[in-house]
Design a protein around this motif. Structure first.
Motif, PDB file in Angstrom:
ATOM      1  N   CYS A 494       0.860  -1.157  -0.023  1.00  0.00           N
ATOM      2  CA  CYS A 494       0.097   0.189   0.176  1.00  0.00           C
ATOM      3  C   CYS A 494       0.847   1.425  -0.008  1.00  0.00           C
ATOM      4  N   ASN A 495       0.657   2.055  -0.839  1.00  0.00           N
ATOM      5  CA  ASN A 495       1.550   3.241  -1.128  1.00  0.00           C
ATOM      6  C   ASN A 495       0.949   4.707  -0.166  1.00  0.00           C
ATOM      7  N   TRP A 496       1.108   4.122   1.178  1.00  0.00           N
ATOM      8  CA  TRP A 496       1.024   5.339   2.127  1.00  0.00           C
ATOM      9  C   TRP A 496       2.062   6.136   2.530  1.00  0.00           C
ATOM     10  N   ILE A 497       3.220   5.599   2.665  1.00  0.00           N
ATOM     11  CA  ILE A 497       4.490   6.269   3.087  1.00  0.00           C
ATOM     12  C   ILE A 497       5.585   6.055   2.430  1.00  0.00           C
ATOM     13  N   ASN A 498       6.654   6.666   2.418  1.00  0.00           N
ATOM     14  CA  ASN A 498       7.967   6.131   1.991  1.00  0.00           C
ATOM     15  C   ASN A 498       8.913   6.523   3.113  1.00  0.00           C
ATOM     16  N   ILE A 499      10.158   5.730   2.986  1.00  0.00           N
ATOM     17  CA  ILE A 499      11.453   5.970   3.907  1.00  0.00           C
ATOM     18  C   ILE A 499      12.544   6.486   3.480  1.00  0.00           C
ATOM     19  N   ASP A 500      13.086   7.248   3.959  1.00  0.00           N
ATOM     20  CA  ASP A 500      14.425   7.762   3.757  1.00  0.00           C
ATOM     21  C   ASP A 500      15.591   6.662   3.744  1.00  0.00           C
ATOM     22  N   ASP A 501      16.140   6.582   2.580  1.00  0.00           N
ATOM     23  CA  ASP A 501      17.251   5.521   2.555  1.00  0.00           C
ATOM     24  C   ASP A 501      18.360   5.599   3.405  1.00  0.00           C
ATOM     25  N   LYS A 502      18.601   6.673   3.866  1.00  0.00           N
ATOM     26  CA  LYS A 502      19.926   6.966   4.639  1.00  0.00           C
ATOM     27  C   LYS A 502      19.495   6.981   6.270  1.00  0.00           C
ATOM     28  N   SER A 503      18.346   7.720   6.238  1.00  0.00           N
ATOM     29  CA  SER A 503      18.019   8.052   7.904  1.00  0.00           C
ATOM     30  C   SER A 503      16.949   7.352   8.334  1.00  0.00           C
ATOM     31  N   GLY A 504      16.161   6.622   7.540  1.00  0.00           N
ATOM     32  CA  GLY A 504      15.148   5.779   8.016  1.00  0.00           C
ATOM     33  C   GLY A 504      13.912   6.634   8.508  1.00  0.00           C
ATOM     34  N   GLU A 505      13.934   7.812   8.145  1.00  0.00           N
ATOM     35  CA  GLU A 505      12.602   8.674   8.677  1.00  0.00           C
ATOM     36  C   GLU A 505      11.578   8.173   7.487  1.00  0.00           C
ATOM     37  N   VAL A 506      10.351   8.333   8.080  1.00  0.00           N
ATOM     38  CA  VAL A 506       9.321   7.586   7.558  1.00  0.00           C
ATOM     39  C   VAL A 506       8.231   9.264   7.194  1.00  0.00           C
ATOM     40  N   ARG A 507       7.736   9.277   6.026  1.00  0.00           N
ATOM     41  CA  ARG A 507       6.859  10.301   5.789  1.00  0.00           C
ATOM     42  C   ARG A 507       5.778   9.939   4.834  1.00  0.00           C
ATOM     43  N   THR A 508       4.616  10.451   4.827  1.00  0.00           N
ATOM     44  CA  THR A 508       3.457  10.128   4.277  1.00  0.00           C
ATOM     45  C   THR A 508       3.532  10.758   2.730  1.00  0.00           C
ATOM     46  N   VAL A 509       3.009   9.870   1.691  1.00  0.00           N
ATOM     47  CA  VAL A 509       3.033  10.328   0.556  1.00  0.00           C
ATOM     48  C   VAL A 509       1.582  10.571   0.176  1.00  0.00           C
ATOM     49  N   ARG A 510       0.469  10.309   0.827  1.00  0.00           N
ATOM     50  CA  ARG A 510      -0.668  10.562   0.617  1.00  0.00           C
ATOM     51  C   ARG A 510      -1.603  11.148   1.599  1.00  0.00           C
ATOM     52  N   VAL A 511      -2.828  11.700   1.534  1.00  0.00           N
ATOM     53  CA  VAL A 511      -3.367  12.184   2.313  1.00  0.00           C
ATOM     54  C   VAL A 511      -4.413  11.088   3.135  1.00  0.00           C
ATOM     55  N   LEU A 512      -4.107  10.595   4.171  1.00  0.00           N
ATOM     56  CA  LEU A 512      -4.792   9.499   4.579  1.00  0.00           C
ATOM     57  C   LEU A 512      -6.103   9.808   5.190  1.00  0.00           C
ATOM     58  N   ASP A 513      -7.163   9.160   4.532  1.00  0.00           N
ATOM     59  CA  ASP A 513      -8.488   9.463   4.889  1.00  0.00           C
ATOM     60  C   ASP A 513      -9.347   8.053   4.926  1.00  0.00           C
ATOM     61  N   ARG A 514      -9.777   8.074   6.253  1.00  0.00           N
ATOM     62  CA  ARG A 514     -10.462   6.604   6.518  1.00  0.00           C
ATOM     63  C   ARG A 514     -11.956   6.357   5.632  1.00  0.00           C
ATOM     64  N   ASP A 515     -12.417   7.296   4.863  1.00  0.00           N
ATOM     65  CA  ASP A 515     -13.391   7.437   3.872  1.00  0.00           C
ATOM     66  C   ASP A 515     -13.031   7.000   2.656  1.00  0.00           C
ATOM     67  N   ILE A 516     -11.720   6.757   2.238  1.00  0.00           N
ATOM     68  CA  ILE A 516     -11.307   6.349   0.995  1.00  0.00           C
ATOM     69  C   ILE A 516     -11.111   4.781   0.937  1.00  0.00           C
ATOM     70  N   GLY A 517     -11.428   4.224  -0.199  1.00  0.00           N
ATOM     71  CA  GLY A 517     -11.532   2.713  -0.520  1.00  0.00           C
ATOM     72  C   GLY A 517     -10.452   1.796   0.374  1.00  0.00           C
ATOM     73  N   GLU A 518      -9.263   1.745  -0.256  1.00  0.00           N
ATOM     74  CA  GLU A 518      -8.419   1.130   0.667  1.00  0.00           C
ATOM     75  C   GLU A 518      -8.153   1.397   1.923  1.00  0.00           C
ATOM     76  N   MET A 519      -8.419   2.426   2.404  1.00  0.00           N
ATOM     77  CA  MET A 519      -8.071   3.107   3.840  1.00  0.00           C
ATOM     78  C   MET A 519      -9.238   3.079   4.724  1.00  0.00           C
ATOM     79  N   ARG A 520     -10.250   2.259   4.374  1.00  0.00           N
ATOM     80  CA  ARG A 520     -11.189   2.006   5.125  1.00  0.00           C
ATOM     81  C   ARG A 520     -11.229   1.161   6.368  1.00  0.00           C
ATOM     82  N   ARG A 521     -10.246   0.410   6.354  1.00  0.00           N
ATOM     83  CA  ARG A 521      -9.814  -0.670   7.363  1.00  0.00           C
ATOM     84  C   ARG A 521      -8.951   0.315   8.276  1.00  0.00           C
ATOM     85  N   GLY A 522      -8.172   1.417   7.939  1.00  0.00           N
ATOM     86  CA  GLY A 522      -7.316   2.256   8.919  1.00  0.00           C
ATOM     87  C   GLY A 522      -6.280   1.706   9.350  1.00  0.00           C
TER      88      GLY A 522
END
Length: 868
Positions: A494-522
């Protein structure tokens, strides 16, 4: 089915006395001579009965007539389907008949007879000599008649045939050979006594010949082999089993009085069991039965009749007693020390087998080993199970070991049995057997390791793209740091986040909304790879959980309501698409200050509040701004439209409800200015009125000059008549000056145009109404008092008017309507100029539009200017 032909065998004539009593023997007929296999014998005359031996008896008292009496004996063979009959004639004997029967005249005299000897006894297996006389039967009628004796039954003419016979002249009974009592315990034969011409002066005699028992049968056991089981270490007296024997000789005699005993025991050691002589019950005698020493015993037992006397007959049998195993032997390890090795990070691999010794029966719960790790397995990295075939313990690694953490592990293993341990008599409690296992961990070059292996990251709903939500790094087990490690997320997840290849920092790549199809499970699990300089890889899992946010405004589900005269509170219910804690409880507020003084909100539950008027506010349509605040502080603005209607049920309001001027009042700058100007104008008018009118006059009237340019008197017609009705009552004098509710004489009606075309009195819900009931006075205090009087008048007249209207509806002849509803003549089509109102006689240039800008407080001015 019997054959139709019925052959007559012969005719039989019996000479009988003239009077026959019941149950009197008439004579005897030889039935076998007629039909050898007769199964059914009957008489055609119910006064006579025929026995199986051919004896004929009377069933009732008879008197012979001059003519002879005849009847027929019917014989049937059902199997052969043969039927025959014998004709019997009874002839009264002549009293003068010569004495051919040796004083036949005494035949009917009843005397005591000895035709009934005691039962005969014959010794079983008698040695003779044969024929052996065993008894003699004799009839006392032999003193007067010539009697011949005969017999029939088992042993004579039935099986065993020829065993007995009776002498014809003497009645002596003889046996021709020896008899076995076990085969024929007794015989019942029938003896007959007859005269030469066939007459039977005696009733047939049933004679019993009993065979006396001889001890010719030895007792025998009911089983060839008796097998019993008893647990080891059983206490003395415990019943093991019971042996049984039987004897064919006569019961309840010495020939069948049996005694039991144990003849021998194998192995020939101390006697372990005892056998009850009378009952044959076998019980434990030895206090220590040890299966490990003697697994079974074989007993030779004897049974003897004649109560165990030496001359009694006896038989022997075999009893096998098996000793059942109990867990009286604890298992013990063959070795006390074991050593093994395993590579780090290996899982589900067998590293060692341990074995034990147990003296209990193999394969039984008493010998089945149960292994457990007592110490050294706090992290549950090891597991030990039992091999059911070999009873060995299998030690396995179920969680990877880390060489850098511990190079060696020492385990302590204990063993028990499946069955609980039972302490044998006169023995001491044993401690659990244990052994020590040393596990050496071998070092292996490993890839990076994420700590923790599963990282949970909570992300608020609707966060911006690129929001940093955490950091996920791995360490090299060899160096203990994260230098030189690269991170990436494999595709296909699921394409929700990405991770920095050196530091390992995790960031969002989409607006996470529980009302959207694949995000309904939360929630979504994302696998992350960590790669070191040597190309070794490690994996970890990031569990991204979308935390519900406060993204929705609470809104009121229904905003249009109708409130009738009962002014029942309205239940306002709000809805919020958010989840807790951003939804309920809700807080309701009326944002308009003016309407907040007229309406109030009271809480009902977490979702709902009640809306109700604060006092007796005018009828009309109110648009009330209501703000709803959820638990997260988000405010939803709503407008509730309430139609305050003069009705009993909401269905009575047809949509033409009076619109309240200023129902939705906004106190802006111009409104405040208009209120100030209105107050100044009111003060000016009050000063003018005070100057024009005398203070001592009781009933003051407003002149044309006082009301000029403000109130216009409508055209006055002839004075009305004085109406005296109990339905019209004078109002209470609540003002400073006196007044009355109904004015006679000149009745003047004032219409004040304001707002959107509604009269002043329409604000009160009354339409065009006469204001003669308003009291005199000035100032704000007098205005409030007069309003209260009007309210009393309205509350009094309104229910009575409704009652009258209801009577008019129910009256078909319209008698009530003639008293209250007056018909007016039709005056033609209305003019284009419209109704003659309060301002109909003014010119347009007089500019009366300022009346549209006045507030409801203008009522005070109008009430003051009314002529009283």
């Amino acid at each position: 089915v019997l054959s139709l032909c019925c052959e007559a065998c012969k005719k039989v004539i019996f000479h009988v006395p003239s009077e026959l009593e019941a149950d009197t023997l008439v004579g005897r007929v030889d039935l076998k001579e007629c039909l050898q296999s007769a199964e059914f014998v009957s008489s055609s005359d119910g006064n006579f009965k025929v026995l199986e031996d051919g004896s004929v008896y009377t069933t009732s008292a008879l008197s012979m007539s001059a003519e002879k009496k005849t009847f027929t004996i019917l014989l049937k063979d059902i199997q052969e389907q043969v039927q025959k009959k014998i004709h019997v004639s009874l002839v009264e004997e002549d009293k003068k008949t010569s004495k051919t029967r040796h004083a036949r005249d005494t035949v009917l005299k009843r005397t005591k007879r000895r035709w009934g000897p005691i039962p005969s006894v014959m010794i079983e297996n008698s040695l003779g000599p044969f024929p052996l006389q065993i008894q003699q039967v004799q009839s006392d009628t032999a003193q007067n008649y010539t009697i011949y004796y005969s017999a029939s039954g088992p042993g004579i003419d039935q099986d065993p045939k020829g065993l007995f016979y009776i002498e014809r002249e003497t009645g002596n009974i003889f046996a021709t050979r020896a008899v076995d009592r076990e085969q024929y315990p007794s015989f019942q034969i029938i003896c007959f006594a007859t005269t030469p011409d066939g007459y039977s002066p005696e009733v047939p005699l049933v004679h019993t010949i009993r065979i006396e028992d001889d001890n010719d049968n030895a007792p025998y056991f009911t089983q060839d082999l008796f097998e019993f089981c008893v647990p080891e270490n059983s206490r003395p007296g415990v019943v093991v089993g019971k042996v049984t024997a039987e004897d064919r000789d006569e019961p309840y005699t010495l020939h069948t009085a049996l005694k039991y005993r144990i003849v021998a025991q194998t192995p020939p050691i101390t006697p372990a069991f005892s056998l009850h002589g009378d009952t044959g019950v076998l019980s434990v005698l030895l206090p220590q039965l040890d299966r490990e020493l003697v697994p079974s015993y074989t007993l030779l037992v004897e049974v003897r009749d004649m109560a165990g006397q030496p001359f009694g007959l006896c038989t022997t049998g075999t009893v096998v007693v098996k000793i059942e195993d109990t867990n009286d032997n604890a298992p013990s390890f063959k070795q006390l020390q074991y050593e093994t090795r395993v590579e780090e990070n290996r899982v589900s691999v067998e590293i060692l087998r341990v074995s034990v010794v147990d003296l209990d029966e193999p394969g039984s719960p008493g010998s089945g080993a149960v292994y457990e790790i007592i110490r050294g397995n706090d992290d549950q990295a090891f597991e030990i199970t039992t091999d059911k075939n070999t009873n060995e313990g299998i030690l396995c690694v179920v969680k990877g070991l880390d060489y850098e953490t511990a190079k060696q592990r020492i385990l302590v293993i204990g063993v028990n049995n499946e069955a609980p341990y039972l302490l044998a008599p006169h023995s001491q409690q044993l401690s659990q057997s244990t052994c020590s296992v040393t596990v050496n961990v071998l070092d292996v070059d490993e890839g990076p390791v994420f700590k923790p292996c599963l990282l949970r990251l909570d992300v608020k709903e609707c966060e911006d793209i690129g929001t940093a939500i955490g950091r996920y790094v791995a360490e090299d087990p060899e160096t203990g740091n994260s230098e030189g490690i690269r991170y990436r997320i494999p595709p296909g997840q699921c394409n929700w986040i990405n991770i920095d290849d050196k530091s390992g920092e995790v960031r969002t790549v989409r607006v996470l909304d529980r009302d959207i199809g694949e995000m309904r499970r939360g929630q979504c699990n994302i696998t992350v790879l960590a790669i070191d300089r040597n190309g070794k890889t490690g994996t970890g899992t990031i569990q991204v959980c979308i935390v519900p946010g406060n993204k929705n405004f609470p809104r009121i589900a229904q905003t249009d309501y109708i409130m009738c005269r009962d002014r029942k509170p309205i239940c306002l219910t709000a809805q919020d698409g958010d989840e807790a804690p951003y939804s309920t409880p809700f807080v309701y507020r009326i944002t308009d200050r003016n309407l907040a003084s007229m309406w109030k909100l009271t809480p009902h539950d977490d979702n709902s509040w009640y809306l109700s008027p604060k006092g007796d506010i005018p009828y009309g349509i109110y648009e009330i701004p209501v703000s709803v605040i959820d638990n997260g502080g988000k405010i939803g603005e709503n407008t509730v439209r309430v139609n305050l209607c003069d009705c009993l049920t909401p269905s009575e309001c047809d949509g033409r409800t009076r619109q309240l001027a200023g129902g939705n009042v906004t106190l802006g700058l111009w409104a405040i200015l208009a209120m100030i100007l209105g107050s100044l104008l009111l003060l000016l008018i009050l000063i003018t009125i005070c100057g024009c009118c005398g203070a001592g006059v009781m009933h003051r009237q407003v002149t044309d000059d006082c009301a000029n340019h403000n109130l216009i008197i409508s055209n006055t017609e002839a004075p009305g008549e004085e109406v005296m009705d109990h339905n019209i009552i004078p109002l209470q004098n609540t003002c400073d000056q006196g007044g009355y509710g109904v004015k006679t004489g000149e009745q003047q009606t004032f219409e004040i145009v304001k707002g959107r075309g509604h009269t002043l009195e329409s604000v009160k819900g009354g339409g065009h109404q006469t204001l003669g009931s308003v009291k005199e006075g000035g100032g704000q205090a007098m205005m409030d008092t007069c309003r209260y009087s009007y309210s009393e008048w309205h509350n009094f007249t309104h229910p009575r008017l409704g009652e009258k209207v209801h009577l008019c509806r129910q009256d078909e002849e319209q008698k009530h309507s003639e008293d209250y509803l007056l018909s007016y003549n039709y005056e033609g089509k209305g003019s284009l100029a419209g109704s003659v109102g309060c301002c109909s006689d003014q010119h347009e240039e007089e500019a009366l539009d300022f009346l549209d800008q006045l507030e409801p407080k203008f009522r005070t001015l109008a009430e003051t200017c009314i002529k009283r």
